[in-house]
Scaffold this motif. Structure first.
Motif, short mmCIF file in Angstrom:
data_model
loop_
_atom_site.label_atom_id
_atom_site.label_comp_id
_atom_site.label_asym_id
_atom_site.label_seq_id
_atom_site.Cartn_x
_atom_site.Cartn_y
_atom_site.Cartn_z
N SER F 25 54.61 13.06 -33.14
CA SER F 25 54.37 11.62 -34.06
C SER F 25 55.75 11.25 -34.88
O SER F 25 56.47 12.38 -34.94
CB SER F 25 53.21 11.77 -35.07
OG SER F 25 53.04 10.56 -36.01
N GLU F 27 56.79 10.48 -38.36
CA GLU F 27 55.98 9.96 -39.69
C GLU F 27 56.47 11.17 -40.73
O GLU F 27 56.90 12.30 -40.45
CB GLU F 27 54.50 10.31 -39.35
CG GLU F 27 54.18 11.82 -38.98
CD GLU F 27 52.74 11.92 -39.01
OE1 GLU F 27 52.08 11.33 -38.39
OE2 GLU F 27 52.20 13.10 -39.66
N ASP F 38 56.68 16.49 -35.93
CA ASP F 38 55.29 16.64 -35.22
C ASP F 38 55.87 16.66 -33.54
O ASP F 38 55.29 17.39 -32.75
CB ASP F 38 54.28 15.85 -35.24
CG ASP F 38 53.73 15.74 -36.49
OD1 ASP F 38 53.96 16.72 -37.17
OD2 ASP F 38 53.04 14.93 -37.09
N VAL F 65 55.72 9.00 -30.59
CA VAL F 65 54.91 8.34 -31.45
C VAL F 65 53.53 8.18 -31.16
O VAL F 65 53.02 7.95 -30.13
CB VAL F 65 55.45 6.77 -31.55
CG1 VAL F 65 54.57 5.89 -32.50
CG2 VAL F 65 57.06 6.67 -31.82
N GLY F 66 52.70 8.34 -32.35
CA GLY F 66 51.10 8.59 -32.24
C GLY F 66 50.53 7.69 -33.23
O GLY F 66 50.86 6.73 -33.54
N ALA F 68 49.61 7.17 -36.69
CA ALA F 68 49.93 7.65 -37.79
C ALA F 68 50.03 6.58 -38.91
O ALA F 68 50.92 6.41 -39.87
CB ALA F 68 51.52 8.07 -37.73
N THR F 77 58.00 5.79 -41.06
CA THR F 77 56.65 6.29 -40.13
C THR F 77 56.55 5.26 -39.10
O THR F 77 56.39 3.91 -39.49
CB THR F 77 55.48 6.41 -41.24
OG1 THR F 77 55.90 7.27 -42.23
CG2 THR F 77 54.38 6.49 -40.48
N TRP F 79 54.02 4.01 -35.78
CA TRP F 79 52.81 4.44 -35.28
C TRP F 79 52.35 3.27 -34.23
O TRP F 79 52.93 2.15 -34.00
CB TRP F 79 51.63 4.44 -36.12
CG TRP F 79 51.35 3.05 -36.85
CD1 TRP F 79 50.29 2.07 -36.64
CD2 TRP F 79 52.19 2.39 -38.09
NE1 TRP F 79 50.42 1.08 -37.48
CE2 TRP F 79 51.23 1.15 -38.25
CE3 TRP F 79 53.29 2.78 -38.92
CZ2 TRP F 79 51.82 0.21 -39.31
CZ3 TRP F 79 53.61 1.83 -39.98
CH2 TRP F 79 52.67 0.76 -40.09
N PHE F 85 47.78 4.11 -28.08
CA PHE F 85 47.84 5.65 -27.79
C PHE F 85 46.93 6.30 -26.87
O PHE F 85 47.50 6.94 -25.89
CB PHE F 85 47.61 6.38 -29.09
CG PHE F 85 47.96 7.87 -29.10
CD1 PHE F 85 49.29 8.36 -29.03
CD2 PHE F 85 46.82 8.81 -29.31
CE1 PHE F 85 49.57 9.67 -29.20
CE2 PHE F 85 47.38 10.14 -29.66
CZ PHE F 85 48.48 10.43 -29.31
N HIS F 110 50.14 16.93 -34.03
CA HIS F 110 49.81 16.02 -35.25
C HIS F 110 48.25 15.70 -35.32
O HIS F 110 47.56 15.29 -34.38
CB HIS F 110 50.42 14.36 -34.93
CG HIS F 110 49.98 13.50 -35.84
ND1 HIS F 110 50.08 13.72 -37.16
CD2 HIS F 110 49.63 12.29 -35.80
CE1 HIS F 110 49.51 12.82 -37.84
NE2 HIS F 110 49.27 11.67 -36.84
N ASN F 113 46.36 12.68 -34.24
CA ASN F 113 46.16 12.50 -32.97
C ASN F 113 44.98 13.17 -32.23
O ASN F 113 44.72 12.85 -31.32
CB ASN F 113 47.32 12.84 -32.08
CG ASN F 113 48.68 12.29 -32.37
OD1 ASN F 113 48.59 11.19 -32.79
ND2 ASN F 113 49.59 13.02 -32.00
#
Lengths: 242, 242, 242, 242, 242, 242
Positions: F25, F27, F38, F65-66, F68, F77, F79, F85, F110, F113
Motif C-alpha cells: 500500500s 499510505e 507496506d 497501491v491497495g 487505503a 496516501t 488508494w 483492488f 497492509h 487489504n
C-alpha cells in the motif's frame, strides 16, 4: 446478403461463415459534411467489399453511434462510452457467431473507434467465440489524399456515395477555417481531448481537395482491400491463434 | 431534421428540445418478412411523426440491434443483452441531452425492447438528465389488425413502407404454418423463453390479413399518436416529476 | 418445507428438484395497508401453494425489497435498482440449483418486479443453470376484484392473511382519495415515473371492495394456480428450451 | 416501528433519523439448528434493541440471504456473491436515507457478512449519503459462552427466541461430531474455503453448552449494547467524518 | 520526490500540483531482456524527468502489471484485462488528485498500454478530476534506433539503467531468431493477437544495435521531452478543456 | 526467482507451481516512516521467504497501491476502491496460473487489504483457477512487539530492511503524539472510517519500541512462517477443496 433485407430462411440457406459488421459514428464533420458521414461511408465500403469478393458474405446492419465524445463541442454529435460501445459491438459479433458467422470483419468508418474495436475483436478472438478484426477503411487504402477530419479523403468519398448530403456551398469556408493538424502535440503527446480546442469549425484538412471521381477510386480501393482481407480471414483458425 | 443528413451548424441553429430516437431489432419475422422489420418500421414511424407534428424535432439515427435473444433459434437474428442495450440507449439519450435535446421519445418497433426501454427512460428521467419515454408504435395505434409477430399489423406496415422486402410468394405458407398465440401459458405464466418452441416458422398471427392500404393507415395513426405524445412531452418538467 | 425452519440434513433428505422463492417489496400501499404487503402476500401464496400441491417442494425465505423506486414519494418505501435486484434474485436461484433445486418458481407479490424477474428467469434458464419462471399471484388468479394498488384484490388478501395489519379505520379515506387508474397515459405511453404524481394517498382502486372471505378465495385460487404451474414446471427440460 | 407492519403515514409521522436493518443468512447451522438461524437471531436482536432504547427507531425488514458460499457443502445453504450482497445492502440503506433515516445500524447475525458490511457501511458513510455501521450481535456481547458455529452462543439464543426450531434430539450427536475450531490454520492463515473441509456436520463448538436462560441473557446483553451504540450513532455527523 | 520514500509531512509540505505516475508491464522481452523491462524503463524515465525539470513534482510508485495478454504465449508474462487496468490507473490518479496533485503525467513503458491510458486520461480529464496525459517514453524521443520489441531502443536503455539484467550472452541468438516486424498485416489490419504467432523468441528488431551510451542518450532525451511536457501540463486548465 | 529480473526462458525452465505475489500500500505511516512502508515490507518478506524455503518459487512484482482510503486524511496516501483492488490482484493471480504457477501465496503488508485479499483468494480457489491464500506478515509472526500502525513492529522491520527511510529524528514526536488504539469502539463496533479521526499524526502505538535487531528477527520469523505455509500450500488440491 444484407441481413436487414432478407427473411431468416435466406440466411439459413447460406453456407458462409464470413460476416461484415459496419460501424460508424454520428458526429460533426465540419460545416459541409453530414453528421452521419462515418456510418454512411462504413456502410458503403461494406457493401462494395461484399460485391467485390467472390466469397459469400453476410452484411449486418450498421451500428450508427460510436466513440465520439471528443466532438461533443459540436451540436448533434452523439456518443456512447468506450465501455458501452465495446459491449454492444462484442455482443452483436457473438450473436453473428451463434449462427455460424464466426469470421467477422468489422468495417469501421471512424478513427475514434479504432482502439475500442481492436480491444473488442481481440477479446472475442481470444475467447474462441469468433475470429474478428476491424478494418478501418481509410487506413486500408493507399491514396494520396490526406485524411484529416471532414477533409479530403472523407469528403471525396461522400461526393461519390452521398453527393446530396455534401453542402458544396460551405466547402470554401470549411477549408479556410479548418485546422491543419489533429490535436495539440508536445513531446509526442496530444494534449487535447476535445476537437473544439484545435479546430474552430470541426474540419481538419482540405475538404475541397478530393473529387467525386477520387471518391469512386477510394471506394474501389477500399473494396479491393476488404476483399483481400476476407481471403486472409477465411483462412484463420477460429478459437485463438496462439 | 434527421441528424444523419445534416452538418452540425444546421443542428446548432435549431431551437427545439425535442428528439426522436428510433430503436429496432434485427430478428426473424417469419419466412416472408425481412430481419430488419422492426428497425424499418420504427424509422418509418419516427419520420412520419416528425412530419406530422408542427413542432421542430430532431431525429437520431436508428439503433438496429436490440433485445431479441428469444428469436435466436432462427438464422440471422442478432441481439445484445438487456444490460448492454439499456446502456447503449441511455448513453445515446444522454448525448442528445448534452446538446439541449432533453425531451426524448424513443420510437420503438420491437416488443422485446419494451421493458428495457421503460427502465432506461425512467433512469434518465429520475436522474434529471432528460425527460424520456418510449413509444412502441403498435401499442400506440387503435387498429383492428391483430399484432402477432410478423403478422397482420407488421406485414401491412411493411407493405406500405418497404414493399420490395416482403416476400409475397411465401405469405401463404407463412400463415399456414404460423402459430396462433405468442408463448406457452400456464397460470398466467409464459413458460417459453424461445420463440422456436411455439412457432415453427417464426410467425404468430396472419401476415396475409393486412394490405398496403391498411399499412398506410397504420402509419398515419402512429404518426398522429406520436405527434400527440410530443405535445405532452413538450410540457413535462425535466429533472424528475416527483 | 421452509428452508428457514429446518436444519440441513432435513433438506438433504429431500429428493425434490422443485423450489419456490417468494419475492416481495417494502413499499407504500396506501394509508390503510402495511409497507410489507407484497412480501406478506407473496409468502402467503408460496406457503399455500406448497400446501396445495402433492409434490414435494422447498420454500426459500422471502426477499423483502424489490423494484419500487416509483413509490419513493411515500415514506418508508424501500428499493434497490433493477440491476441489483436481478443479481440478488439470480444468485439466490443459482444457489438453490447448486443443491439440485433447479426448477424454481419465483412467487412474486409486486407488479414493479415483473419485468426484472422475467429477465432474470430467462437468463438462468438460457444459461442452463435452472429452469425458472416467475408467478405473480395477482396475474395468475381469475378474480372479479380489480387489482389497482393497495386496492380491492390486495386488501382482500391481507384481510385474510394479516388482518391485524389492515387499518380498517382508514379504508374509507383511502378509497375516497385514491386514484382510479395507474399512471398518466397518452398514445399508449405512461408518462409518469412516480406514483405520487397520479395518486395522492398511494391508492389505486377501492380497498373497501374485497372482504376477508374474498381474500380466502383469492388465496385458494392462487394456490391452485401455483400448484398447476408446478406440474408444468416439473416437466420442463432444464438446460434451455431451444 | 417495524416498517413491514405499518402504512406509510405512520412512517411519515416519525421524526427519527435512526434505522435498524437486520441482515442474516440462510445457511447450515449443524444438524440441530435451522438454516434460518442468522436471520432469526439478527431480527430478534434488532427488535430487542429497538425496545431497549428510549430513542425512536425504524426497523427495516430482514435481508435473509448473505455471504455464505463457504457453507455450500451443506444442503439448503443459500448465498449471493459478496458484490451482490454489498450492492443490495447499500441500496436498501440509501433508500432508508432517502426518507431521512440516514443513521443506520445494520444488525448482523452472520460472521461471513462482516467484511462485506464493513466495506458497504464505509462506502455510504464516505459518500455522505448516510452514517452507517454494522453491529454483529455476537461480537457486541461479553458472554462466557464460546461462539463457534451452531455452537453454544447461537444455540442458546435460539433456545430463547425460537425453541421450536431447535432439534434437541440431535444436539448430542451435533456436539459429538462437531469441530473444535473454525478453519485449518498454518502460519496465521486459514487454508480452508469450505466449512465442509473441517467440520463433518457443520458444527463448530458445543451446542449443548448454553441454555434458554443463557439465551435470554445474551439477548438482553445484545439489546443493551445496541442501545448504547444507537446513542453514539445519534451523535455522529452525517456526510463523512474526515 | 518519490512518494514511496517519504513520510506524509514531507508530501504535505509540497506545494506542487504536478505528479508523475510510472506504469510498466511484466512481460517477455526476448531471451535476453528481463520481464520487468517496461516497469524498469518507465521508472527510470520518470525519475530522470523529475530530475530534469525545475518544477517540483511528486513521483508515485510504479504500477508493474499492465495490458499484455498478447504476450501470454511466453512464460512469466503477467497481465490484467484492459478494463481492470483502466480502473486501477484511474483510481490511483484520482487519489493523487485528492491531495491536490491534479496535473498528472502517466509515464508509460509499454506499447500495449497506450490505448487504455489514453482512454483513462481522457476520462479523468473530462470528469474534471484532474488533467492527465500519458507519456510513452519511446514515442517521445527522436532517436534513430528502431523500437521493435526487446529491440534496439529498449535494450539500449536497459544497458544504461539496468545492465546486470541484460543477458548479453543471449543477444546474438536473440537478434538472429527475432522477427523483423510487429504483427501480420493485410490491408492495413494486423491479423495477429498473440506475439507468439509472429516471433519465435519474442523479439522484434535488433537488440544488438544500441549501446549503453545510446541508452544514456535515450534517457536524456526522454527526460528532456518529459520536462517540456510538464511545462505544458502546468499550464493546462483542470476541469475540462472544452 | 524474481520475475522482474529474468527473461522468459528462465521462467519457462522452472518446474515449480508455487508463486509469491507481494502486495503493499502507499499510505501514511506517521511522520517518521515512509508512505511505501507496506510495499517495502511485503517485498522484503516475500524475498526472505523465497530464500528460506527449499522449494523453488517465483516472485511476482509488488503491487504498490491497495485499499487505503481510511488514510486519505494524510497527504500522499494513494488508494483504489476495494473492487478495483480485488480485480487487479485476481487477474494477476490468474495470469500466474496461466503459466502453471497455480499455487499462489499473496504476501501482504497492509491490514486494510486483508478482507479484500481473503475474498479474492477464495474466488480464484473456488473457480478452480488456482489455489491462493493471503499471508499478512504481521499476523503470521509471534512477536512481543505490538503492531499498531507505523508502530513498533513495522518500524522495527523498516529499521532492518530500509533504515535510510526511517526519519529517526521524528520518532520521539511520533510516539508522543500517536494514538494508543486503532479506531473508536462502542459495543464492539469501530465507529471511525478515517484514521485522521483518532490519530493526529497517523501513528498508532510506539515506533520507538523496536530496534533493527528486532526487525531482523521479525523478518526471520516471517520468512520461516511463509516457508512453512508454502509446504502446506504445495500439498493443497487445486480446483476447489470441497
Amino acid at each position: 446478403m444484407r441481413l436487414t433485407d432478407h427473411p431468416w430462411p435466406d440466411v439459413e440457406a447460406s453456407s458462409t461463415d464470413l460476416a461484415l459488421l459496419p460501424v460508424g459514428s454520428t458526429e460533426q464533420h465540419g460545416p459541409h459534411a453530414p453528421l452521419g458521414t462515418d456510418a454512411l461511408t462504413a456502410e458503403a465500403v461494406a457493401d462494395a467489399g461484399a460485391a467485390a469478393t467472390d466469397r459469400e458474405v453476410v452484411v449486418a446492419p450498421t451500428i450508427p453511434v460510436g466513440v465520439a465524445e471528443e466532438h461533443r463541442g459540436f451540436a448533434g454529435t452523439l456518443w456512447v462510452s468506450e465501455d458501452t460501445f465495446r459491449r454492444y459491438v462484442r455482443e452483436v459479433v457473438e450473436s453473428l457467431a451463434h449462427h455460424g458467422f464466426d469470421r467477422v470483419v468489422v468495417v469501421n468508418g471512424h478513427g475514434g473507434n479504432v482502439a475500442a474495436l481492436r480491444e473488442t475483436c481481440a477479446r472475442v478472438t481470444r475467447d474462441g467465440t469468433a475470429y474478428a478484426v476491424a478494418f478501418t477503411w481509410f487506413d486500408g487504402v493507399s491514396s494520396d489524399l490526406p485524411m484529416g477530419h471532414g477533409g479530403a479523403r472523407e469528403t471525396a468519398l461522400l461526393r461519390h456515395v452521398a453527393p446530396d448530403l455534401v453542402r458544396e456551398d460551405r466547402v470554401e469556408a470549411a477549408r479556410a477555417e479548418g485546422a491543419d493538424r489533429w490535436g495539440e502535440w508536445v513531446s509526442g503527446v496530444n494534449l487535447a481531448y476535445d476537437s473544439a480546442s484545435f479546430t474552430e469549425n470541426g474540419v481538419v484538412g482540405d475538404p475541397g481537395a478530393g473529387t467525386a471521381a477520387d471518391g469512386e477510386e477510394l471506394l474501389d480501393d477500399a473494396a479491393a482491400a476488404l476483399s483481400t482481407l476476407l481471403d486472409s480471414v477465411a483462412d484463420r483458425p477460429v478459437g485463438g491463434d496462439e
